[in-house]
Design a protein around this motif. Structure first.
Motif, PDB file in Angstrom:
ATOM      1  N   TYR A   1       0.866  -1.174   0.000  1.00  0.00           N
ATOM      2  CA  TYR A   1       0.000   0.000   0.000  1.00  0.00           C
ATOM      3  C   TYR A   1       0.907   1.230   0.000  1.00  0.00           C
ATOM      4  O   TYR A   1       1.592   1.508   0.998  1.00  0.00           O
ATOM      5  CB  TYR A   1      -0.909   0.007   1.228  1.00  0.00           C
ATOM      6  N   GLY A   2       0.918   1.933  -1.104  1.00  0.00           N
ATOM      7  CA  GLY A   2       1.833   3.059  -1.219  1.00  0.00           C
ATOM      8  C   GLY A   2       3.276   2.574  -1.273  1.00  0.00           C
ATOM      9  O   GLY A   2       3.564   1.424  -1.608  1.00  0.00           O
TER      10      GLY A   2
ATOM     11  N   THR B   1       5.528   2.621   1.342  1.00  0.00           N
ATOM     12  CA  THR B   1       6.130   2.115   2.580  1.00  0.00           C
ATOM     13  C   THR B   1       5.223   1.221   3.419  1.00  0.00           C
ATOM     14  O   THR B   1       5.680   0.670   4.426  1.00  0.00           O
ATOM     15  CB  THR B   1       6.574   3.288   3.470  1.00  0.00           C
ATOM     16  N   SER B   2       3.969   1.052   3.036  1.00  0.00           N
ATOM     17  CA  SER B   2       3.013   0.357   3.908  1.00  0.00           C
ATOM     18  C   SER B   2       2.491  -0.927   3.268  1.00  0.00           C
ATOM     19  O   SER B   2       2.683  -1.183   2.076  1.00  0.00           O
ATOM     20  CB  SER B   2       1.849   1.287   4.255  1.00  0.00           C
ATOM     21  N   ARG B   3       1.812  -1.717   4.100  1.00  0.00           N
ATOM     22  CA  ARG B   3       1.173  -2.942   3.635  1.00  0.00           C
ATOM     23  C   ARG B   3      -0.202  -3.085   4.267  1.00  0.00           C
ATOM     24  O   ARG B   3      -0.426  -2.645   5.393  1.00  0.00           O
ATOM     25  CB  ARG B   3       1.988  -4.181   4.024  1.00  0.00           C
TER      26      ARG B   3
ATOM     27  N   MET C   1      -3.866  -2.125   8.624  1.00  0.00           N
ATOM     28  CA  MET C   1      -2.971  -1.276   7.851  1.00  0.00           C
ATOM     29  C   MET C   1      -1.661  -1.147   8.620  1.00  0.00           C
ATOM     30  O   MET C   1      -1.651  -0.653   9.752  1.00  0.00           O
ATOM     31  CB  MET C   1      -3.587   0.105   7.631  1.00  0.00           C
TER      32      MET C   1
ATOM     33  N   ARG D   1       1.669   0.638   8.558  1.00  0.00           N
ATOM     34  CA  ARG D   1       2.361   1.767   7.925  1.00  0.00           C
ATOM     35  C   ARG D   1       3.862   1.700   8.210  1.00  0.00           C
ATOM     36  O   ARG D   1       4.287   1.433   9.318  1.00  0.00           O
ATOM     37  CB  ARG D   1       1.784   3.085   8.425  1.00  0.00           C
ATOM     38  N   GLY D   2       4.637   1.941   7.170  1.00  0.00           N
ATOM     39  CA  GLY D   2       6.077   2.022   7.308  1.00  0.00           C
ATOM     40  C   GLY D   2       6.825   0.707   7.346  1.00  0.00           C
ATOM     41  O   GLY D   2       8.052   0.711   7.424  1.00  0.00           O
TER      42      GLY D   2
ATOM     43  N   ARG E   1       7.372  -1.491   5.055  1.00  0.00           N
ATOM     44  CA  ARG E   1       8.130  -1.851   3.860  1.00  0.00           C
ATOM     45  C   ARG E   1       9.466  -1.119   3.783  1.00  0.00           C
ATOM     46  O   ARG E   1      10.311  -1.432   2.948  1.00  0.00           O
ATOM     47  CB  ARG E   1       7.317  -1.539   2.596  1.00  0.00           C
ATOM     48  N   SER E   2       9.660  -0.142   4.654  1.00  0.00           N
ATOM     49  CA  SER E   2      10.878   0.656   4.585  1.00  0.00           C
ATOM     50  C   SER E   2      12.054   0.012   5.302  1.00  0.00           C
ATOM     51  O   SER E   2      13.193   0.398   5.121  1.00  0.00           O
ATOM     52  CB  SER E   2      10.639   2.048   5.182  1.00  0.00           C
TER      53      SER E   2
ATOM     54  N   TYR F   1      -2.938  -4.939  17.663  1.00  0.00           N
ATOM     55  CA  TYR F   1      -3.486  -3.922  16.765  1.00  0.00           C
ATOM     56  C   TYR F   1      -4.524  -3.095  17.508  1.00  0.00           C
ATOM     57  O   TYR F   1      -5.002  -3.474  18.587  1.00  0.00           O
ATOM     58  CB  TYR F   1      -4.096  -4.559  15.516  1.00  0.00           C
TER      59      TYR F   1
ATOM     60  N   THR G   1      -5.657  -0.631  12.793  1.00  0.00           N
ATOM     61  CA  THR G   1      -4.298  -0.088  12.823  1.00  0.00           C
ATOM     62  C   THR G   1      -3.332  -1.095  13.435  1.00  0.00           C
ATOM     63  O   THR G   1      -3.508  -1.521  14.583  1.00  0.00           O
ATOM     64  CB  THR G   1      -4.261   1.227  13.622  1.00  0.00           C
TER      65      THR G   1
END
Length: 248
Positions: free
Chosen positions: A16-17, A19-21, A36, A38-39, A41-42, A58, A68
């Motif tokens: 997703y985008g 950096t996210s999955r 979600m 976030r971050g 993938r970085s 979560y 989240t």
């Protein structure tokens, strides 16, 4: 907003985008949960490997499909699934089954069944994968509320003879007797050996010499397509079929 903690299996991960999955878990307490992350993938070594089991934390959001993500502590990485394409394809089939209809089953029973199935696949030698998948696939189908009738004809109710040749009826969810098999329609014919082997798989036992595993997998795929997958074959079955040798 308080954090929720639960045992979980990671079944799917989508980018997703940049950096996210988006992650799809089967949890022991709440069934299928989407989060979600976030971050993630970085960085490297996040532990978010498909089919891993562990503790998910979560933040639950009411009336939301995606919650989240906070963290996932891996306890069973199941790296053996990724070391052979047959194991990986078999695990994908089981994950697809659960993702399609996991919300309709008892979460605890489904979680325990899938956890055991993935462990067995991860430990299976490649030639054993089709048999293990068939046993565990029919087991998951039973947990999801579907169970084929193999002892009585689903049309007339007669007990099938030991040596009787019947026909699998996907609509009725079982094997027709020889007389009802002649009425037309339905799926493949099943002789006494194939029916006995199918009965063993459905009961959780792998037959000593499983004949024609491709034919058995086609039957499982067609049953899933009719009852669980909305009349569309799961892509994971096609991938698995391309990897298997001929039954001849």
């Amino acid at each position: 907003m308080s954090a929720t903690h639960t045992a979980a299996l990671l079944l799917r991960a989508h980018p997703y985008g940049e950096t996210s999955r988006v992650l799809r878990f089967l949890t022991r307490d709440r069934g299928i949960v989407g989060v979600m992350a976030r971050g993630v993938r970085s960085g490297k070594g996040s532990g978010l490997d498909t089919f891993a089991g562990g503790r998910l934390t979560y933040y639950h959001k009411s009336n939301r499909d995606l919650h989240t993500f906070k963290e996932f502590g891996v306890e069973r990485p199941r790296r053996g699934l990724g070391r052979h394409p047959l194991r990986l394809a078999g695990a994908s089939v089981l994950a697809d089954l659960v993702l399609r209809h996991g919300g309709d089953a008892d979460a605890e029973s489904l979680f325990d069944s899938l956890s055991r199935a993935l462990d067995d696949l991860a430990d299976a030698d490649p030639p054993e994968v089709p048999s293990v998948l068939l046993r565990e696939g029919w087991g998951l189908i039973a947990v999801l509320g579907y169970h084929p009738s193999l002892e009585r004809c689903p049309r007339c109710g007669e007990v099938l003879g030991r040596d009787e040749v019947g026909r699998f009826d996907f609509e009725q969810g079982g094997v027709r007797c020889a007389r009802c098999a002649e009425e037309g329609g339905g799926g493949p014919r099943l002789g006494p050996v194939a029916r006995a082997q199918l009965a063993a798989l459905v009961s959780g036992t792998v037959p000593p010499e499983l004949r024609k595993p491709r034919a058995h997998l086609r039957l499982l795929s067609d049953f899933v397509t009719y009852h669980l997958a909305g009349s569309r074959e799961l892509a994971s079955f096609r991938v698995l079929g391309a990897l298997l040798p001929s039954d001849d």
